[in-house]
Design an enzyme around this catalytic site. Structure first.
Site, PDB file in Angstrom:
ATOM      1  N   LYS A  62      38.032  19.487  14.007  1.00 14.94           N
ATOM      2  CA  LYS A  62      38.645  20.814  14.179  1.00 14.94           C
ATOM      3  C   LYS A  62      40.159  20.630  14.226  1.00 14.94           C
ATOM      4  O   LYS A  62      40.653  19.744  14.927  1.00 14.94           O
ATOM      5  CB  LYS A  62      38.134  21.428  15.483  1.00 14.94           C
ATOM      6  CG  LYS A  62      38.917  22.608  15.983  1.00 14.94           C
ATOM      7  CD  LYS A  62      39.184  22.557  17.485  1.00 14.94           C
ATOM      8  CE  LYS A  62      40.170  21.531  17.912  1.00 14.94           C
ATOM      9  NZ  LYS A  62      40.696  21.635  19.277  1.00 14.94           N
ATOM     10  N   GLY A 108      42.179  15.767  20.429  1.00 14.73           N
ATOM     11  CA  GLY A 108      42.626  17.121  20.069  1.00 14.73           C
ATOM     12  C   GLY A 108      42.038  17.675  18.786  1.00 14.73           C
ATOM     13  O   GLY A 108      42.487  18.700  18.273  1.00 14.73           O
ATOM     14  N   ILE A 109      41.016  16.989  18.244  1.00  9.90           N
ATOM     15  CA  ILE A 109      40.388  17.512  17.026  1.00  9.90           C
ATOM     16  C   ILE A 109      38.898  17.790  17.258  1.00  9.90           C
ATOM     17  O   ILE A 109      38.098  17.790  16.327  1.00  9.90           O
ATOM     18  CB  ILE A 109      40.617  16.591  15.798  1.00  9.90           C
ATOM     19  CG1 ILE A 109      40.279  15.128  16.121  1.00  9.90           C
ATOM     20  CG2 ILE A 109      42.054  16.712  15.311  1.00  9.90           C
ATOM     21  CD1 ILE A 109      40.368  14.198  14.906  1.00  9.90           C
ATOM     22  N   GLY A 110      38.583  18.032  18.510  1.00 12.15           N
ATOM     23  CA  GLY A 110      37.261  18.580  18.837  1.00 12.15           C
ATOM     24  C   GLY A 110      36.086  17.653  18.667  1.00 12.15           C
ATOM     25  O   GLY A 110      34.946  18.115  18.646  1.00 12.15           O
ATOM     26  N   GLY A 111      36.327  16.355  18.544  1.00 11.17           N
ATOM     27  CA  GLY A 111      35.233  15.407  18.284  1.00 11.17           C
ATOM     28  C   GLY A 111      33.954  15.683  19.068  1.00 11.17           C
ATOM     29  O   GLY A 111      32.918  15.969  18.477  1.00 11.17           O
ATOM     30  N   GLY A 112      34.039  15.616  20.396  1.00 11.86           N
ATOM     31  CA  GLY A 112      32.848  15.811  21.233  1.00 11.86           C
ATOM     32  C   GLY A 112      32.253  17.198  21.048  1.00 11.86           C
ATOM     33  O   GLY A 112      31.025  17.357  20.986  1.00 11.86           O
ATOM     34  N   ALA A 171      32.485  19.123  18.388  1.00 11.76           N
ATOM     35  CA  ALA A 171      31.869  19.188  17.056  1.00 11.76           C
ATOM     36  C   ALA A 171      30.538  18.440  17.055  1.00 11.76           C
ATOM     37  O   ALA A 171      29.560  18.892  16.450  1.00 11.76           O
ATOM     38  CB  ALA A 171      32.810  18.593  16.013  1.00 11.76           C
ATOM     39  N   ASP A 180      35.374  24.620  23.207  1.00 13.22           N
ATOM     40  CA  ASP A 180      35.526  24.555  21.743  1.00 13.22           C
ATOM     41  C   ASP A 180      34.198  24.506  20.992  1.00 13.22           C
ATOM     42  O   ASP A 180      34.185  24.545  19.764  1.00 13.22           O
ATOM     43  CB  ASP A 180      36.326  23.295  21.349  1.00 13.22           C
ATOM     44  CG  ASP A 180      37.818  23.488  21.553  1.00 13.22           C
ATOM     45  OD1 ASP A 180      38.250  24.628  21.778  1.00 13.22           O
ATOM     46  OD2 ASP A 180      38.549  22.480  21.486  1.00 13.22           O
TER      47      ASP A 180
HETATM   48  O1  C5P Z   1      35.810  23.057  27.980  1.00 12.50           O
HETATM   49  P1  C5P Z   1      36.359  21.687  27.762  1.00 12.50           P
HETATM   50  O2  C5P Z   1      35.502  20.612  28.386  1.00 12.50           O
HETATM   51  O3  C5P Z   1      36.707  21.405  26.346  1.00 12.50           O
HETATM   52  O4  C5P Z   1      37.764  21.657  28.535  1.00 12.50           O
HETATM   53  C1  C5P Z   1      38.316  20.501  29.129  1.00 12.50           C
HETATM   54  C2  C5P Z   1      39.379  20.924  30.146  1.00 12.50           C
HETATM   55  O5  C5P Z   1      40.519  21.470  29.479  1.00 12.50           O
HETATM   56  C3  C5P Z   1      38.957  21.978  31.128  1.00 12.50           C
HETATM   57  O6  C5P Z   1      38.321  21.411  32.232  1.00 12.50           O
HETATM   58  C4  C5P Z   1      40.284  22.640  31.498  1.00 12.50           C
HETATM   59  O7  C5P Z   1      40.972  21.842  32.435  1.00 12.50           O
HETATM   60  C5  C5P Z   1      41.063  22.575  30.197  1.00 12.50           C
HETATM   61  N1  C5P Z   1      40.942  23.800  29.397  1.00 12.50           N
HETATM   62  C6  C5P Z   1      41.623  24.941  29.791  1.00 12.50           C
HETATM   63  N2  C5P Z   1      41.520  26.079  29.038  1.00 12.50           N
HETATM   64  C7  C5P Z   1      40.784  26.103  27.905  1.00 12.50           C
HETATM   65  C8  C5P Z   1      40.101  24.948  27.473  1.00 12.50           C
HETATM   66  C9  C5P Z   1      40.185  23.798  28.255  1.00 12.50           C
HETATM   67  O8  C5P Z   1      42.312  24.946  30.807  1.00 12.50           O
HETATM   68  N3  C5P Z   1      40.703  27.229  27.197  1.00 12.50           N
END
Ligand code: C5P
Length: 285
Positions: free
Chosen positions: A11, A100-104, A106, A138
């Site tokens: 991503k 930062g490219i959404g690996g997990g 995706a 994501d």
């Molecule tokens: O949801 P995900 O596991 O990808 O997010 C990782 C961390 O990034 C979250 O725990 C949060 O600290 C931060 N985050 C956020 N706002 C978002 C996405 C992620 O603050 N929209």
């Protein structure tokens, strides 16, 4: 069907504005997500127990993780669908992790889709999106794998207008960057949303429109990992690169090119010069 194999594309956030913060700490975003042709690959097949095999150049980065998001996706979907968890997943990890490219995300999205095929089960897309969101912000957009305007915390998706064709070179300094750390480090200022609402037929107009937008997480990521700034500077200085920017919370950065020939030239030149960095010459799917 014995094995179901699906690509989990990378991503790329062509821009990312942080527009606010919710009471639970999650940030509100406005972003244009696009997905590359290639990425990780997820293979699922029925087995006598739940197992995850890791292959590919970045397999070692995940080897000692407590739990993988792919396994979480299996357990969650199995309990909702009334299936047992006895599947073997082979995750071909081609994309750097924490990059930062959404690996997990995706990988999780591809796993959900592959399991529904394996179990021959249908699910309304809205329900699948809800399940995806509970795995990560994501994951819903990664289910789509086509250009999408994203808002909310990553859960409000609108199809992006038509974009001109373009090529990308993704560059990562092979230093993981933690998403929560980046959000914690950023200054508490917010940008206005600036979604793309009209078709973009012309490449130069598209670049100009992207130049009017930015990635609000760049400064924090570069402070946490200064090598990301070096990657950005190297891409920016390349005469063929029309726009250089960081994706997501970093540290992967990307250069935008009008065609695959120019992207390949830049990629070959830079990968010779920076053999310790990861390069990925690709286009949008
Ligand atoms: O949801 P995900 O596991 O990808 O997010 C990782 C961390 O990034 C979250 O725990 C949060 O600290 C931060 N985050 C956020 N706002 C978002 C996405 C992620 O603050 N929209």
């Amino acid at each position: 069907m014995s094995v179901v194999s699906l690509t989990a594309p990378a991503k790329v956030n062509l821009y990312l504005h942080v527009t606010g913060r919710r009471n639970d700490g999650y940030h509100l975003l406005d972003s244009l997500f696009v997905f590359t042709k290639d990425g990780d690959v997820v293979h699922v097949r029925k087995s006598d127990r739940l197992a995850l095999k890791l292959t590919g150049p970045y397999a070692d980065s995940l080897r000692y993780e407590n739990d993988n998001i792919v396994l979480k996706a299996v357990r969650l979907l199995a309990s909702i669908c009334g299936q047992d968890c006895n599947v073997e997943i082979t995750l071909e990890k081609n994309l750097p992790v924490s990059s930062g490219i959404g690996g997990g995300s995706a990988d999780a999205a591809a796993t959900l889709k592959a399991l529904l095929i394996l179990w021959n089960q249908q699910m309304p897309i809205k329900r699948l999106q809800e399940i995806a969101l509970s795995l990560g912000a994501d994951v819903p957009s990664c289910l789509q794998s086509r250009p999408v305007q994203v808002s909310g915390i990553g859960d409000i998706l609108k199809p992006a207008p038509n974009l001109p064709s373009f090529s990308l070179v993704l560059v990562n300094p092979n230093r993981p960057v933690s998403t929560p750390e980046v959000f914690k480090k950023r200054l508490p200022v917010f940008s206005d949303p600036a979604p793309f609402t009209e078709d973009m037929k012309n490449f130069d107009d598209f670049i100009q429109a992207l130049q009017q937008r930015h990635n609000d997480l760049t400064q924090a990521a570069c402070q946490l990992e200064p090598e990301v700034l070096r990657v950005l500077e190297v891409l920016q200085a390349d005469p063929l690169c029309r726009l250089a920017r960081m994706s997501g919370s970093g540290g992967t950065c990307f250069g935008v090119f009008p065609n695959v020939q120019e992207a390949s030239l830049c990629c070959e030149r830079l990968s010779r010069k920076y053999p310790d960095w990861w390069f990925f010459n690709t286009f949008v799917h």
